[in-house]
Design an enzyme around this catalytic site. Sequence first.
Site, PDB file in Angstrom:
ATOM      1  N   ARG A  16       0.808  -1.227   0.000  1.00  0.00           N
ATOM      2  CA  ARG A  16       0.000   0.000   0.000  1.00  0.00           C
ATOM      3  C   ARG A  16       0.842   1.279   0.000  1.00  0.00           C
ATOM      4  O   ARG A  16       0.316   2.373  -0.154  1.00  0.00           O
ATOM      5  CB  ARG A  16      -0.958  -0.018   1.207  1.00  0.00           C
ATOM      6  CG  ARG A  16      -2.129  -0.967   0.995  1.00  0.00           C
ATOM      7  CD  ARG A  16      -2.850  -1.263   2.286  1.00  0.00           C
ATOM      8  NE  ARG A  16      -2.036  -2.109   3.167  1.00  0.00           N
ATOM      9  CZ  ARG A  16      -2.381  -2.461   4.399  1.00  0.00           C
ATOM     10  NH1 ARG A  16      -3.503  -2.016   4.922  1.00  0.00           N
ATOM     11  NH2 ARG A  16      -1.600  -3.241   5.121  1.00  0.00           N
ATOM     12  N   THR A  87       2.995 -13.361   8.992  1.00  0.00           N
ATOM     13  CA  THR A  87       3.839 -12.983  10.128  1.00  0.00           C
ATOM     14  C   THR A  87       4.293 -14.196  10.949  1.00  0.00           C
ATOM     15  O   THR A  87       5.398 -14.194  11.498  1.00  0.00           O
ATOM     16  CB  THR A  87       3.091 -11.993  11.037  1.00  0.00           C
ATOM     17  OG1 THR A  87       1.794 -12.522  11.344  1.00  0.00           O
ATOM     18  CG2 THR A  87       2.904 -10.641  10.365  1.00  0.00           C
ATOM     19  N   ASN A 178      -5.216  -5.627  18.477  1.00  0.00           N
ATOM     20  CA  ASN A 178      -3.830  -6.079  18.587  1.00  0.00           C
ATOM     21  C   ASN A 178      -2.915  -5.117  17.835  1.00  0.00           C
ATOM     22  O   ASN A 178      -2.923  -5.108  16.610  1.00  0.00           O
ATOM     23  CB  ASN A 178      -3.715  -7.486  17.978  1.00  0.00           C
ATOM     24  CG  ASN A 178      -2.272  -7.892  17.743  1.00  0.00           C
ATOM     25  OD1 ASN A 178      -1.401  -7.559  18.543  1.00  0.00           O
ATOM     26  ND2 ASN A 178      -2.019  -8.602  16.650  1.00  0.00           N
TER      27      ASN A 178
END
Length: 458
Positions: A16, A87, A178
């Site tokens: 992005r 991740t 989170n």
Amino acid sequence: MKPINVLILAAGLGTRMRSDRAKVLHRLGSRPLIAHALRTAARLDPASIVVVVGHQAEDVMEASREALDGEMSARLRFVHQAEQKGTGHAVKCAADELSSTPGLLVVCYGDTPLVRAETLQKLIDEHERGGHSATLLTIRLDNPPAYGRIIRDEEGRFRRIIEDRDCTPEQRAITEINPGFYCFDIPTLLPALDRLSPQNAQGEYYLTDVPEHLLSAGLGVGTVEHDDPHELEGINNRVELAAMWKRLRQETLRRLMLDGVTIVDPDSTYIDDGVEIGRDSIIHPQVVIEGRSRIGSGCEIGSWSHLTDADIGDECRLLNGCVITGSRLAGKNTVGPYAHLRMNTTLEPEAVVGNFVEVKKSTLGRDTKAMHLSYLGDATIGERVNIGAATVTCNYDGVRKNPTIIEDDVRIGSDTMLVAPVRVGRGATTGAGAVVIRDVPPKSLAVGVPARVIRQGE
Ligand code: UD1
Ligand code: CA
């Protein structure tokens, strides 16, 4: 206390950002995003810092090494994640590196530059106090964007994290999220990573699934709710980057003003986070001060000046429109208006550089003046020298840059061309319009084109 290790995930491209450069290489204030994360990590005094690299790995590694001083740099290690599968996969790529590492692992992302070491320490402290196998920071946001949501049971105990894209509408309404900062016990983390599966909306291995696997293995997961959302923000696009940069600037200006610097118009003043400025200095509107710049006390910096890696001593005056890059003013200097100092130029105390003068890779001795419309390059100029208007050091012969030496107490007449390499001896004078192609002896007078000595020094 268990030894602390830090793992920073920085393999992604950051789609992005719409950039050919990896996201963590984009600059925020004086340094790239990855450098902010690393410098914060270093403040925890960790036994090791591991960075997961992928996109533009070489550049990210170089920026990482540059971010830390020698001693901490020696604790820095890298692991490669060739393909970004999430991740959780990124952390797993570091498993071999970590398998022989005892203690705790603080995991954070390379794109959250403002988190403070104190906040990470708070996370570690709760992790140790609670004897958890994982502990995470959480934060409450009114309308959370695409963050993982914290799911709790009726008693308010942590159950799991669900990624925004995997949420039901009810789960998406949860405001506790989170922000992406975790503390793990390495021995229980590694087996949990093996249990991750990519059965989710993004088809990725999520690190955020690790806590629920730990819970189901009978281990404890703790949370620490933090209250400053800006501090934990991540950068996803350039709009967010600009907003964060602005906040960082505002903090810097506030720090400087509280330390005794007058900032006439904070809204139009751009000062990088690392810059130091002494008491009672005044910064006029529309000034930019970047990089590793340092300004002493009692200085005045005129509008439209742009300083990069400038070292300005006490009581200097920069009039409007000075551009100073990688150069040093020793103190009590006046520069400008509209002067350009660059590439290791040094002004010794009380030297003056005036209107429309460019000085490159040169030294001007104490009390020396170059007041108007000159170019001085590769020149070493002594004390009490006067450089007349429109003097030029012709330092470039088409192949090489050649030096000019001007000794103490010389008077260079207006419009003198000093064809380098050349030396003008102590106390000598050149006439207006002289084209000096040979050395000028001390105390003599040289005039004309090409310049001839018409009076020898006594
Ligand atoms: C992640 C969290 C989300 C949290 C959010 C906070 C997961 C699955 N989700 O989502 O719960 O709310 O951060 O910002 O962790 N990276 C790699 N390798 C990969 C994937 C990512 O190194 O394979 C790095 C990226 O370079 C980036 C960071 O990890 O710096 C975060 O990745 P990103 O894809 O932005 O995660 P989010 O979707 O933001
Ligand atoms: Ca993100």
